[in-house]
Design an enzyme around this catalytic site. Sequence first.
Site, mmCIF file in Angstrom:
data_model
loop_
_atom_site.group_PDB
_atom_site.id
_atom_site.type_symbol
_atom_site.label_atom_id
_atom_site.label_comp_id
_atom_site.label_asym_id
_atom_site.label_seq_id
_atom_site.Cartn_x
_atom_site.Cartn_y
_atom_site.Cartn_z
ATOM 1 N N THR A 71 0.847 -1.194 0.000
ATOM 2 C CA THR A 71 0.000 0.000 0.000
ATOM 3 C C THR A 71 0.884 1.245 0.000
ATOM 4 O O THR A 71 0.687 2.171 -0.790
ATOM 5 C CB THR A 71 -0.945 -0.007 1.223
ATOM 6 O OG1 THR A 71 -1.780 -1.167 1.126
ATOM 7 C CG2 THR A 71 -1.800 1.243 1.287
ATOM 8 N N GLN A 177 0.727 -9.927 -6.190
ATOM 9 C CA GLN A 177 0.209 -11.304 -6.284
ATOM 10 C C GLN A 177 1.022 -12.152 -7.262
ATOM 11 O O GLN A 177 0.691 -13.310 -7.498
ATOM 12 C CB GLN A 177 -1.273 -11.293 -6.709
ATOM 13 C CG GLN A 177 -2.206 -10.581 -5.741
ATOM 14 C CD GLN A 177 -2.439 -11.349 -4.441
ATOM 15 O OE1 GLN A 177 -2.080 -12.525 -4.312
ATOM 16 N NE2 GLN A 177 -3.049 -10.696 -3.463
ATOM 17 N N SER A 197 5.186 -7.163 -1.759
ATOM 18 C CA SER A 197 4.829 -7.239 -0.336
ATOM 19 C C SER A 197 5.221 -8.600 0.238
ATOM 20 O O SER A 197 5.089 -9.626 -0.442
ATOM 21 C CB SER A 197 3.317 -7.035 -0.209
ATOM 22 O OG SER A 197 2.928 -7.070 1.137
ATOM 23 N N CYS A 323 -9.313 -6.338 1.731
ATOM 24 C CA CYS A 323 -9.094 -4.928 2.064
ATOM 25 C C CYS A 323 -10.343 -4.117 1.780
ATOM 26 O O CYS A 323 -10.452 -2.979 2.175
ATOM 27 C CB CYS A 323 -7.963 -4.339 1.232
ATOM 28 S SG CYS A 323 -6.537 -5.370 1.149
HETATM 29 N N1 PMP Z 1 -1.818 -4.810 -4.207
HETATM 30 C C1 PMP Z 1 -2.387 -6.011 -4.325
HETATM 31 C C2 PMP Z 1 -2.617 -6.590 -5.689
HETATM 32 C C3 PMP Z 1 -2.760 -6.728 -3.187
HETATM 33 O O1 PMP Z 1 -3.332 -7.927 -3.307
HETATM 34 C C4 PMP Z 1 -2.522 -6.148 -1.909
HETATM 35 C C5 PMP Z 1 -2.932 -6.882 -0.636
HETATM 36 N N2 PMP Z 1 -4.298 -7.203 -0.575
HETATM 37 C C6 PMP Z 1 -1.922 -4.890 -1.842
HETATM 38 C C7 PMP Z 1 -1.577 -4.255 -3.014
HETATM 39 C C8 PMP Z 1 -1.630 -4.226 -0.528
HETATM 40 O O2 PMP Z 1 -0.539 -4.856 0.074
HETATM 41 P P1 PMP Z 1 -0.153 -4.595 1.607
HETATM 42 O O3 PMP Z 1 -1.104 -5.404 2.426
HETATM 43 O O4 PMP Z 1 1.269 -5.078 1.712
HETATM 44 O O5 PMP Z 1 -0.265 -3.143 1.855
#
Ligand code: PMP
Length: 376
Positions: A71, A177, A197, A323
Amino acid sequence: MIYLDNAATTKPYKESLEIFNKINAERYFNPSASYSVGFDLYKDIENVKKDFISFLDGEENDKIVFTSGATESNNLAIFGSSFNKQKKYLFSMGEHPSVYNCACELKNKGYNVDFIPLQRNGEIDYAIFEQMCNEEVCFISVMFVNNETGAINNLQKISEIISQNTNSCVFHVDAVQGFGKINFSVSDCNINLCSISAHKIGGIKGVGALYISNKTRLKNVNFGGNQEYGLRSGTVNAAAIFSFYEAAKISLNNLKNNLLYVQDLKTYLIKNLETKLDNYVKVVSSLDSSPYITSLIFSGNRGETIMRYLSSKEIMISTGSACSSSKVGNRIIESMGYDKNKVMGAIRVSFSPLTTKEEIDKFISAILEYKEKINT
Ligand code: PMP
């Protein structure tokens, strides 16, 4: 418990947790400190960065900035690249909220933002994208693997369209992903910025990275002590970085075998759904999507009700992106052309190398049970 929500987060590897504790216990120093133990830690982190650059197939003088997760990486990539309100910023309609909401915010701030539509299979519409691309475009953000459908965008093709139709355009890829799961190369696809991530590949939550190619101009979006080339102020989280590194090495070393393994699971799931639940379920994910993610629609049902029922049977799945699970509808599946009412019946099943066929059998039995209960 049967855990089929690995696109939301994965179980951390034992090795990732161990190194996190070890660094915190033994090397808790500030890597920006000039005394020996601090500087040694700094040098070790620099070497970890070099390895991350080579994991992504970047060039020697590219950069890695460690962040609190994708994020933050996405926010830095997008707001850090927003220099000119006269130019155009393109985003795919399939982006995760951590990209999509940045795009909306840029638009609110008066930037010229446009969205690239999706095809029925969840990939961007390359023909329309080509029409949208011209010298006005200075920034493009398209994800590698979609977190809800598993659709894999053809980064090579996108890169060719960008180079043929734009001048000095920054290409950002959210590869959360895909990294550690499906091979790709930032060099082959001329990627300027790439977000990854740890917690999607057996690492811990709260650490990620932004890859920055040496050709890319980026400004800081937070202010402080100027760590990380001034791009990300704040004390560098050494323990989290080494833990991420451990998870990345394990994932990349096993990438091929894991991919074959989950591909077999996905084929098994779809085959069983087709024989046992035909007409009741529609598989949204196309055959060439990521084997880690399968999106399904149960027409006339609510994904949330199915999720709750399965949860009561100790089977964890998701109704879409975790999310954004509080939101109504589903922007991504609707953008693929599915009817708003049908989309209400969407669920996501996502695998890890720890998932077994027995667990898939139990998932299917529970869905059959649910169907019986609902229809009587
Ligand atoms: N981008 C994608 C495609 C994700 O799947 C996610 C996690 N759901 C994120 C960004 C955000 O990642 P993080 O939880 O490390 O902030």
